[in-house]
Every structure is written in C-alpha cells, then in structure tokens.
Design an enzyme around this catalytic site. Structure first.
Site, mmCIF file in Angstrom:
data_model
loop_
_atom_site.group_PDB
_atom_site.id
_atom_site.type_symbol
_atom_site.label_atom_id
_atom_site.label_comp_id
_atom_site.label_asym_id
_atom_site.label_seq_id
_atom_site.Cartn_x
_atom_site.Cartn_y
_atom_site.Cartn_z
ATOM 1 N N GLU A 250 -9.530 2.826 -5.580
ATOM 2 C CA GLU A 250 -9.111 4.194 -5.265
ATOM 3 C C GLU A 250 -7.836 4.604 -6.010
ATOM 4 O O GLU A 250 -6.831 4.925 -5.382
ATOM 5 C CB GLU A 250 -8.877 4.317 -3.749
ATOM 6 C CG GLU A 250 -10.109 4.015 -2.952
ATOM 7 C CD GLU A 250 -9.900 4.106 -1.429
ATOM 8 O OE1 GLU A 250 -10.823 4.571 -0.762
ATOM 9 O OE2 GLU A 250 -8.824 3.718 -0.936
ATOM 10 N N TRP B 204 -16.928 -3.721 -2.009
ATOM 11 C CA TRP B 204 -16.698 -3.052 -0.716
ATOM 12 C C TRP B 204 -17.489 -1.763 -0.590
ATOM 13 O O TRP B 204 -17.885 -1.369 0.496
ATOM 14 C CB TRP B 204 -15.205 -2.803 -0.497
ATOM 15 C CG TRP B 204 -14.557 -1.729 -1.333
ATOM 16 C CD1 TRP B 204 -14.133 -1.831 -2.615
ATOM 17 C CD2 TRP B 204 -14.253 -0.387 -0.921
ATOM 18 N NE1 TRP B 204 -13.579 -0.654 -3.036
ATOM 19 C CE2 TRP B 204 -13.635 0.247 -2.014
ATOM 20 C CE3 TRP B 204 -14.438 0.325 0.265
ATOM 21 C CZ2 TRP B 204 -13.208 1.585 -1.964
ATOM 22 C CZ3 TRP B 204 -13.997 1.647 0.314
ATOM 23 C CH2 TRP B 204 -13.399 2.265 -0.792
ATOM 24 N N TRP C 64 -8.610 -2.971 8.110
ATOM 25 C CA TRP C 64 -7.665 -1.924 7.708
ATOM 26 C C TRP C 64 -7.077 -1.337 8.977
ATOM 27 O O TRP C 64 -7.813 -0.997 9.912
ATOM 28 C CB TRP C 64 -8.386 -0.847 6.898
ATOM 29 C CG TRP C 64 -9.054 -1.400 5.680
ATOM 30 C CD1 TRP C 64 -10.374 -1.688 5.512
ATOM 31 C CD2 TRP C 64 -8.418 -1.754 4.441
ATOM 32 N NE1 TRP C 64 -10.601 -2.199 4.261
ATOM 33 C CE2 TRP C 64 -9.424 -2.246 3.578
ATOM 34 C CE3 TRP C 64 -7.102 -1.708 3.978
ATOM 35 C CZ2 TRP C 64 -9.146 -2.681 2.282
ATOM 36 C CZ3 TRP C 64 -6.840 -2.141 2.689
ATOM 37 C CH2 TRP C 64 -7.843 -2.617 1.855
ATOM 38 N N THR C 65 -5.755 -1.198 9.001
ATOM 39 C CA THR C 65 -5.127 -0.969 10.305
ATOM 40 C C THR C 65 -4.570 0.445 10.505
ATOM 41 O O THR C 65 -3.660 0.625 11.311
ATOM 42 C CB THR C 65 -4.005 -1.990 10.528
ATOM 43 O OG1 THR C 65 -3.077 -1.883 9.439
ATOM 44 C CG2 THR C 65 -4.544 -3.399 10.589
ATOM 45 N N ASP D 99 0.849 -1.195 0.000
ATOM 46 C CA ASP D 99 0.000 0.000 0.000
ATOM 47 C C ASP D 99 0.882 1.241 0.000
ATOM 48 O O ASP D 99 2.118 1.129 0.017
ATOM 49 C CB ASP D 99 -0.966 -0.018 1.196
ATOM 50 C CG ASP D 99 -2.302 0.633 0.831
ATOM 51 O OD1 ASP D 99 -2.293 1.777 0.350
ATOM 52 O OD2 ASP D 99 -3.355 -0.019 1.007
ATOM 53 N N TYR E 53 -16.701 -4.136 7.581
ATOM 54 C CA TYR E 53 -15.500 -3.345 7.875
ATOM 55 C C TYR E 53 -15.223 -3.359 9.367
ATOM 56 O O TYR E 53 -15.841 -2.640 10.147
ATOM 57 C CB TYR E 53 -15.631 -1.925 7.293
ATOM 58 C CG TYR E 53 -15.045 -1.918 5.894
ATOM 59 C CD1 TYR E 53 -15.423 -2.912 4.997
ATOM 60 C CD2 TYR E 53 -14.076 -1.008 5.493
ATOM 61 C CE1 TYR E 53 -14.855 -2.989 3.731
ATOM 62 C CE2 TYR E 53 -13.511 -1.076 4.227
ATOM 63 C CZ TYR E 53 -13.906 -2.071 3.360
ATOM 64 O OH TYR E 53 -13.340 -2.148 2.119
ATOM 65 N N HIS F 160 -2.694 3.090 -4.775
ATOM 66 C CA HIS F 160 -2.142 2.659 -3.476
ATOM 67 C C HIS F 160 -0.720 2.134 -3.676
ATOM 68 O O HIS F 160 -0.355 1.088 -3.124
ATOM 69 C CB HIS F 160 -3.046 1.606 -2.824
ATOM 70 C CG HIS F 160 -4.301 2.191 -2.223
ATOM 71 N ND1 HIS F 160 -4.304 2.935 -1.064
ATOM 72 C CD2 HIS F 160 -5.586 2.163 -2.645
ATOM 73 C CE1 HIS F 160 -5.540 3.322 -0.797
ATOM 74 N NE2 HIS F 160 -6.348 2.878 -1.739
HETATM 75 C C1 TNX Z 1 -10.807 2.136 1.783
HETATM 76 S S1 TNX Z 1 -11.548 -0.716 1.111
HETATM 77 C C2 TNX Z 1 -9.708 1.411 1.334
HETATM 78 C C3 TNX Z 1 -8.543 1.236 2.216
HETATM 79 C C4 TNX Z 1 -8.716 1.949 3.523
HETATM 80 C C5 TNX Z 1 -10.131 1.745 3.998
HETATM 81 C C6 TNX Z 1 -10.424 2.295 5.354
HETATM 82 C C7 TNX Z 1 -10.542 -0.368 0.029
HETATM 83 C C8 TNX Z 1 -10.571 -1.231 -1.116
HETATM 84 N N1 TNX Z 1 -9.732 0.711 0.163
HETATM 85 O O1 TNX Z 1 -7.377 1.640 1.547
HETATM 86 O O2 TNX Z 1 -7.806 1.479 4.437
HETATM 87 O O3 TNX Z 1 -11.016 2.353 3.092
HETATM 88 O O4 TNX Z 1 -11.678 1.837 5.818
#
Ligand code: TNX
Length: 760
Positions: free
Chosen positions: A333, A399, A474-475, A195, A424, A268
């Site tokens: 994203e 998601w 997600w941390t 990431d 989540y 990412h």
């Molecule tokens: C979205 S879920 C993201 C992550 C973040 C998360 C936080 C996803 C595919 N991407 O990069 O950590 O939200 O909830």
C-alpha cells in the site's frame, strides 16, 4: 460370553487405537494441534515431587528447565533437572535417526516418559505435547497416560503477526503471546514495528524516530466509517528500547520461536517522515504520526540518496538485534501520488530507465534487498513487491488473496500465505450482535480451520516453496490486551492445526471435540478467548404461531448453555438448557443465552427477539418488476434516520444500489413487494457497509445498524404464499454502497433474493 469378549476387544481397540482417524476415548488425550500419529497404550506414568527431568545433551538444558518450570506452574510439582539417566524419569534425548528437524517422538509407560528428536526444536514440541497430556485441573501428583506419539509439522513457517503500531503493547504482553504461540507449536512471530501511526523500535542513530515518531497527538474514535470523525484528544504511543527487544528475542528463542521484524517501506512511513521530514518528497515540518486509519500518502522519497542511507542505518541496527534469517520490509500500500510530483523521484525514474512509479518501488526494494543480503539476511515483503518486478531472492507474503503467493512461487520464490479470508484475525469471528467492533470481514474459527495453504493451482514442483501461513493481527480496533487475545484465540488453535497436521488427519468436529479440553488450557494460561456462543440465533425471529419451541446448541459439546426469557443476563444460576425451550409469544420475548465452560468461563450473550405475527399477504393488483429506490442527502448515523431531502429516485431490479444511485454520505430506501411461493420459515440475511434495516410492512425483520464494513445480520420470518410489502433502509459514509439481501426457505438454498420475486 463370546459376545462380551468381542465387545470388550472392540472397546479396548477403540480406547487404545491410534488417533489418526479419531480422538482417543481417554478424555485427557486431547492434543492441539493434533499429532500426526498417536496411540494410547495400557498404563500410565505417575509424576510427583522429585520425579527427575533428565537431559542427555547440553543442547537440551534450557528445554529441560522450561519443562520443569511449566510443571511447577501447571501442577505446583517440583521436578529436579539432571543429566544422568534414571528410572521413573522424564527423559529428553537427541536422536539422529529422526528425520525431520522439528519432528519428535514421545513414549510414556509405567516407568518413564521419553521424548526424542533430531534437534532441540523437536524436543520442545514433544514437551508441549507432554504438557497437554496433563489433566486439565490438577495440583499435585499427576498421571500421564501411556502413549506413543510420532509427530512432525507439515509446514516450516507457522506464524503469528502482531501490529504494535496502531496500538502499542508492552513487552510483558508480547511475551505472553509468545507463550500462547509456544503451546500451539507455532514458530514464527512477525513483529510489525513501524507504520503511519507510530514507530515502535529504538534506533540509536535516529533518536527522533521514537522521540517524535512513537507518539501521535490523538486517535480516531470508533469505526473508520463513523462520520463525522471524532478523536479522543489523548496523546498516544510507546516504543521498545533495544534492550527490551533483546529480552523479547531471547524469550522467544527459549520457546523456539523466531522473530521476524517488520520495518515498513516505502509506504506506511508517516511516523518516520514526521520525525525526519527530509526523508519525504515534500518536507512538512508540521506533520505528525497519523491519527486516522488507512493508507497515508506520506511515504519515503525514492529519489533522495538520503533515504537509502537512512534505511541502511536502520536496517543495520535491526539486523543486529534480530538473529533470524528474514527481515520484513513491508512494501504494501504505497501510494505513488507524491512520487508522481516529486522532481527527484522523476529524475531517478529517468536515470534508472524505469517505466513508471511501480518500477521505482521495485527499484527501492531491490536496493534494500542488497543491503540485507550484505548483512546475511533475506528479504520478505507483502505481495505488492511483485509489482514492477520482484527482487531476486525475495520471499513474498500473500495477503491480497492467494494470487500473489501463487505468482511468486511459480517464479521460484518462497512464499508465506496470509490471505485475508482465512488469516486476518482483525476480521469478525461471527455475525452475532455483540462481537466487539472490528474492521469488517468475517473469519470464523471453522473457516480458519478449513484453510489449505498450498494452492491446488500451483504446479507440483513449486508446492514446496509454500513455507507455511500466518495469522495477521492488525490492531486499529484493538486497544486492549484482552481484546487482542480475544481476536487471536481460539482462531490460532485452528490455524496451528492447519500448519502442523497433515490434511488427512484433520477433521473439524474432532477438532472442536478436542477444543473442549483446550479451552481450559487457554484459561489456565490466563488468555482471554472467544468462548463459542450458542448457535442458530437470528437477531429477530417472527413465528406464525403463539406457542413455539426453541432449540439451542453449541460447538463446545461439554459446555453448558444457560438462558433467560425476561431480558436479564444469563448467569451461572439461570435455567440450564437441556431440551427445546417452550415459550408462549402472546407478548414478544427476548431470549438471551450464553455458554459456560467446565471451569465457569462464560461466552458473550446471544440475544434473539421472539415474536408472533400473522403477516397477511397484500392483494395489490398491477405490478411492475423491481423495487423503487430513493436517495436522500446524508450523512446519517443510523438507518432509522434515513429520510428528508430526496436526491433522486428510480428502479432497481435487485436488492442492490444501482450505479446511477451510488454515492457516499447518503441514505437510501428500497421499497416494493416480495413474492413468497411456499409457506414456511424464511431466513433473510442482510449485508451492508454501513448500516441497514429490513421491514416487512412496518415490522422490523433485520436490524443491521451501525458503522461497519460489510456486516451481516439475519432475521427469521414465517410467511404464507403471497405478496408482502418490503422496505430496506440503508446508509453509507465512505464505502460507496455495499448492500445485499439473501434468503433461504422451504426448498430454497441460501441465495440473493431473485429479481423475479421483487415488484413495485
Ligand atoms: C491492510 S495487510 C494493511 C494494514 C491494515 C490492514 C487492515 C497489509 C499488508 N496492509 O496496514 O492494518 O489492511 O486489515
């Protein structure tokens, strides 16, 4: 006499009946996730030192060893592992007659325990059920109740995801979580390995990925919205060598868990392009792995062939390390800002006759799908891979709600459901004050339990494309192992039942009853978890009389609730709650309560400030609709600071920030009158990002302060009919205004406070 016989027959019927509709009376029979069918029979099987574990096929040798090892760990008993069948043994047998690959049967009587299955997977799940039939706290010989279990999972993808990039966790911890998955019959571990904030997997051909990409110079402190941003100044990182990865893969295999590695692309990717700047559109040699949370603009360049050579090399090593069928390539994203300006990306768009940058992303993923297919692997990605056209055989992880999954399945693709609301596990587990800081959102265990992975909207012939669901962890806000465990358990117990047990056998109160025993198993496994707290405790409760009674309850029915009224922390010696607590409120009282499980494990403390106030309605004469709002120049760090320079004022008809008054880095005051029609206790619920507080007159009724993304806090107030002066202070640093007020009261179901009750 006849009556007694009838009653005993009824009793026996209850004790020994199947548990499809309920849980057996025998307190040891508490299996999570619930078996599809379980019948308790008379009798029991004694297991002592020397009771053999017999396996009838070479394929089951490892499982037999696992069973003996688990017994040793849980009870101290030494069970020899053998191949020849004998009496008084635990027998593991393959049986072709059993239809489903992960299904099993478990039969125990006075003579033996027999677990049968079509495959070693099924045998392993039978072993997990057997381990759950053990009494919770024993050392030495044990009795297993006689039962007949016929069981199989509802879904084939029963997943847990872990982000080891935002925070890094060592191999031992990953293996501990894999054990936690195994006890819940979960079978897929999604390992989020790369990431923006860190690259965590050794790639031999690109050593800088871990030399540079695994280390960020420092980390943001506090919630994302905590402004001004502060950093801890500590270099942070870590990675897994390929040798360690192989070890974890083997460890997972022994527990019948497949690991799905995730290598994020094209977005990412800041840690990767910090290591190899030439892989981005505009090489920047000063770039470091990211120190903030969110979505970085530093993505892989989709115009350069070099990028695809890199991805191919990386995936070649990844495919070699992970024997499972799927490789996750992220795809979520990916900001397109660099691609829009990059001549090579634009050239690619023209050359490939693509419409836009979304189609460029789709082109990217399609090329990667071919790379994977050539290595015998299937591609899975987050639902953004639908944008610009889905690669031919790709599976989709939904998601951003369920829509992506529905769309992909409708087109004939496999899907895994992980919608934020239910899956989540970085969301809050409750609205209570002392939850550790989380990203935002609210996903309590009950909500997870209620999740239905197969959307009703999906046409029947597409339903089987839903492979299952998965919890995502997600941390960003989980720096310690304890904290990760706290966020995963017991929500994973609830999800395991969603994924294993057919809906007709599910029932939340039956589940919470079984959890009484399951919590003790979690403690025994050394896992930290959220112990359910005493419920129904608004942060502030304002009564209309001095002498009141407070009732407490807890979802864990066999737990004890202990409390204090002097502000001290409740401990094992504090008063035990057994009946409503009588208090006199001449002076305000701080009530604190906590839950203690049978093994002494304690919940977090719940605090409620109890007051007696005689609110008198105002007799203000002329009234206009709506509340007056004032905007103040921020930034603020608390709702109590809101004030100073006024930016603008106006009227809002409801408790929200009107478009004209929206801004970040600001504070707001909403002031006016609330009309109450009926005498009674009202519960107000204030939600905001970031912090807010609500006053009646000068009295604070809700304290919802702090940096947050949509946290909710409640306050109870006793009010007589009439008009009351109300004020809400609110501040925000980044989200652009999220403020809501709901209430419920005599004859009023929870609802946003209606416009016709607000005046100025
Ligand atoms: C979205 S879920 C993201 C992550 C973040 C998360 C936080 C996803 C595919 N991407 O990069 O950590 O939200 O909830």
């Amino acid at each position: 006499m006849r009556k007694i016989i009838a009653i005993s027959a009824l009793f026996l019927a209850l004790v020994f009946s199947g548990c499809n509709s309920g849980t057996p009376a025998d307190p040891n029979v508490r299996i999570v996730p619930k078996s599809q069918s379980l019948t308790v029979k008379p009798g029991s099987f004694k297991i002592k030192n020397g009771t053999p574990v017999v396996y009838c096929s070479n394929d089951l040798q490892a499982d037999a060893g696992y069973l003996a090892g688990s017994f040793k760990q849980l009870t101290g008993l030494e069970l020899p592992v053998r191949t020849q069948e004998s009496a008084n043994a635990i027998i593991l047998k393959l049986n072709e007659q059993i239809e489903t690959p992960e299904g099993y049967t478990l039969k125990s009587d006075d003579q033996r325990v027999v677990i049968e299955a079509k495959t070693s997977d099924g045998i392993f799940y039978g072993i997990q059920s057997l381990l759950q039939l053990l009494p919770s706290q024993v050392k030495g010989p044990v009795r297993i109740p006689a039962v007949e279990i016929v069981d199989q999972p509802r879904y084939s993808w029963r997943g847990l995801h872990l982000d080891v990039c935002r925070h890094f966790f060592p191999v031992e911890f990953v293996e501990k979580l894999i054990d936690g998955m195994a006890m819940h019959k979960m079978n897929t571990f999604h390992w989020h390995l790369t990431d923006d904030q860190g690259w965590r997997i050794e790639i031999k051909k690109y050593p800088k990925l871990t030399e540079i990409g695994a280390w960020r110079p420092e980390t943001k402190v506090g919630h994302m919205s905590d402004y001004p941003h502060k950093y801890d100044g500590q270099k942070y990182g870590g990675f897994y060598t390929q040798e360690q990865i192989r070890e974890v893969v083997k460890y997972a295999q022994e527990r019948h868990i497949t690991i799905v590695p995730e290598i994020e692309m094209p977005g990412h990717a800041q840690a990767a392009v910090a290591a190899y700047p030439e892989l981005s559109c505009f090489a920047d040699s000063t770039l470091k792995p990211w120190t903030l949370w969110g979505v970085s603009e530093n993505v892989f360049c989709a115009g350069k062939e070099e990028t695809f050579r890199f991805i191919e090399d990386v995936l070649t090593e990844v495919c070699d390390l992970f024997p499972g069928g799927y490789v996750h390539v992220g795809g979520d994203e990916c900001p397109k800002s660099h691609w829009q300006k990059c001549p090579l990306c634009q050239k690619r768009i023209k050359a490939e006759r693509l419409k836009n940058e979304h189609e460029l992303q789709s082109y990217f993923i399609q090329r990667v799908e071919h790379l994977l297919a050539a290595r015998g692997k299937k591609l899975i990605g987050w639902d953004e891979i639908l944008e610009g056209g889905l690669a031919e055989n790709a599976a989709v992880m939904s998601w951003r709600g369920e829509e992506g999954g529905i769309e992909a399945a409708s087109m004939g693709h496999n899907v895994v459901m992980t919608p934020g609301n239910w899956c989540y596990f970085d969301n809050y587990q409750s609205n209570y004050d002392n939850e550790p800081v989380a990203i935002g959102g609210l996903t309590p265990m009950e909500e997870v339990y209620g999740y239905e992975p197969t959307p009703a909207k999906l046409p029947d012939d597409k339903k089987e494309l839903v492979m299952g669901a998965q919890a995502n962890v997600w941390t960003e806000y989980m720096a310690s192992e304890d904290h990760v465990e706290y966020m995963i358990f017991p929500r994973l117990s609830a999800l395991s039942e969603v994924l294993w047990t057919n809906p007709e056998h599910k029932d939340y109160s039956d589940f919470t009853e079984r959890m009484n025993k399951h919590y003790l198993r979690l403690t025994k496994a050394g896992l930290n978890f959220r112990v359910p707290v005493p419920e129904e405790m608004p942060g502030i409760q304002i009564f209309g009389q001095e002498d009141v009674e407070i009732s407490l309850s807890c979802e864990a029915s066999t737990a004890q609730i202990r409390y204090t009224t002097d502000g001290s922390e409740p401990g094992p010696g504090s008063p035990l709650y057994s009946a409503p607590i009588k208090v006199n409120l001449k002076n305000d009282i701080t009530l604190k309560a906590a839950t203690f499980l049978r093994d002494g494990t304690r919940s977090k403390t719940q605090t409620s400030l109890l007051k007696f106030r005689n609110f008198v309605p105002t007799d203000k004469p002329s009234l206009e609709p709506g509340l007056k709002y004032t905007v103040f120049t921020g930034p603020f760090r608390s709702f109590t600071e809101v004030g100073g320079t006024e930016k603008s004022t106006g009227t809002t008809l409801s408790v929200r920030i009107p478009e004209a008054a929206r801004d970040t880095m600001s504070g707001w005051k909403l002031e006016g009158y609330l009309k109450i029609e009926k005498e009674g206790t009202y519960q107000f619920e204030l939600t905001s990002a970031c912090g807010s507080g609500m006053f009646i007159g000068d009295e604070l009724v809700i304290n919802n302060d702090g940096f947050s993304y949509g946290n909710t806090r409640t306050g109870n107030v006793f009010l007589k009919p009439g008009l009351y002066p109300v004020r809400i202070n609110y501040f925000d640093t980044m989200y652009g205004c999220w403020l809501e007020l709901k209430y419920k009261g005599p004859g009023i179901e929870l609802t946003p406070v209606p416009e016709d009750k607000l005046f100025q």
